[in-house]
Design a protein around this motif. Sequence first.
Motif, PDB file in Angstrom:
ATOM      1  N   VAL A  57      82.839 -24.813  11.112  1.00  0.00           N
ATOM      2  CA  VAL A  57      84.133 -24.408  10.554  1.00  0.00           C
ATOM      3  C   VAL A  57      84.019 -23.140   9.713  1.00  0.00           C
ATOM      4  O   VAL A  57      85.023 -22.594   9.254  1.00  0.00           O
ATOM      5  N   GLY A  58      82.791 -22.656   9.495  1.00  0.00           N
ATOM      6  CA  GLY A  58      82.572 -21.470   8.682  1.00  0.00           C
ATOM      7  C   GLY A  58      81.176 -20.933   8.911  1.00  0.00           C
ATOM      8  O   GLY A  58      80.384 -21.499   9.670  1.00  0.00           O
ATOM      9  N   ARG A 108      86.401 -31.203   4.416  1.00  0.00           N
ATOM     10  CA  ARG A 108      85.448 -30.190   3.968  1.00  0.00           C
ATOM     11  C   ARG A 108      84.659 -30.654   2.737  1.00  0.00           C
ATOM     12  O   ARG A 108      84.046 -29.840   2.060  1.00  0.00           O
ATOM     13  N   LEU A 160      79.449 -31.317   4.124  1.00  0.00           N
ATOM     14  CA  LEU A 160      79.145 -30.292   5.100  1.00  0.00           C
ATOM     15  C   LEU A 160      77.659 -30.275   5.447  1.00  0.00           C
ATOM     16  O   LEU A 160      76.820 -30.646   4.622  1.00  0.00           O
ATOM     17  N   PRO A 175      80.173 -17.732   1.811  1.00  0.00           N
ATOM     18  CA  PRO A 175      80.676 -18.330   3.057  1.00  0.00           C
ATOM     19  C   PRO A 175      82.113 -17.916   3.341  1.00  0.00           C
ATOM     20  O   PRO A 175      82.888 -17.614   2.442  1.00  0.00           O
ATOM     21  N   GLN A 176      82.442 -17.921   4.632  1.00  0.00           N
ATOM     22  CA  GLN A 176      83.824 -17.772   5.088  1.00  0.00           C
ATOM     23  C   GLN A 176      84.172 -18.996   5.921  1.00  0.00           C
ATOM     24  O   GLN A 176      83.342 -19.472   6.697  1.00  0.00           O
ATOM     25  N   TYR A 177      85.407 -19.464   5.787  1.00  0.00           N
ATOM     26  CA  TYR A 177      85.855 -20.667   6.480  1.00  0.00           C
ATOM     27  C   TYR A 177      87.117 -20.398   7.288  1.00  0.00           C
ATOM     28  O   TYR A 177      87.979 -19.613   6.870  1.00  0.00           O
ATOM     29  N   CYS A 178      87.241 -21.074   8.419  1.00  0.00           N
ATOM     30  CA  CYS A 178      88.529 -21.142   9.094  1.00  0.00           C
ATOM     31  C   CYS A 178      89.507 -21.875   8.168  1.00  0.00           C
ATOM     32  O   CYS A 178      89.152 -22.905   7.593  1.00  0.00           O
ATOM     33  N   CYS A 220      88.647 -18.468  15.150  1.00  0.00           N
ATOM     34  CA  CYS A 220      88.910 -19.877  14.865  1.00  0.00           C
ATOM     35  C   CYS A 220      89.910 -20.449  15.874  1.00  0.00           C
ATOM     36  O   CYS A 220      90.733 -19.714  16.436  1.00  0.00           O
TER      37      CYS A 220
END
Length: 254
Positions: A109-110, A140, A143, A159-162, A194
């Motif tokens: 997801v990220g 979330r 993880l 981090p980057q997440y949808c 995503c």
Amino acid sequence: MALCWVYWVAGLSSIQTRATPADRRKSYSLCKSCRLKTITSVALGLHMHRDNRKALHMRSLLPEEQPYVERAGIQYSARPYTSLLTVPNGEQFGNWTWPEMCPDKFFAVGFMVRVESEQYGLDDTALNGIRLICAKDEDRSFLYTIESHTGFFGDWSDPQYCPRGVLTSFQLRVEPHQGLFSDDTAANNVRFRCSSNPTLAGAGLDYGEYSLWSQDCGDGGICGIETKMEEYQYGLDDSSLNDVRFHCCAKFQQ
């Protein structure tokens, strides 16, 4: 190599010389040509460092609560998958390493990236590693992370997440082989799409071009990663990450 900074009176802009890919030679004692790169940053009338702006942006994408994160490693590498996502512009150096998979019913997801910053005339390696962040459904709070080989140089990004959904396809930014006496960086950056449609871009360098998008995972999402890594070159030209492929898993049955 000359490294020059020209600051404007208000401190709102800076001009920095930077070696072109063709001038990044293995013989670092030679004088190197430079090109100008302008970075302008204006936010609330203040000059903010690029990394600070990036950190603020990444934090806005984090889950509302601090999750519990566990490293999955290779313990779930036997998980079945339906297909492999690849791109055609990966570079030639190194070997495919080991796959790592999200646990059953978890999907990516990220992500985070490990990047060596610009070395200004010394040996650049750019993108060294990619770390996927796996979650179950939209939860979330717990993880897992998977990453395969992550190279030898650089620091991890935030981090980057949808915002919703899972990672389903990717692009890889790669600098082509520069020749025998030039500096190779190979993979420079990565972008993901995503299932909810947003595109997430890593904080890599800008040498080379992006590939076309990989195929899409379809019914499911990205659940595994395997990297192609050049081993440490002991003082010669390192390129580190040359290519990557991602595993797709089908949605689990309800």
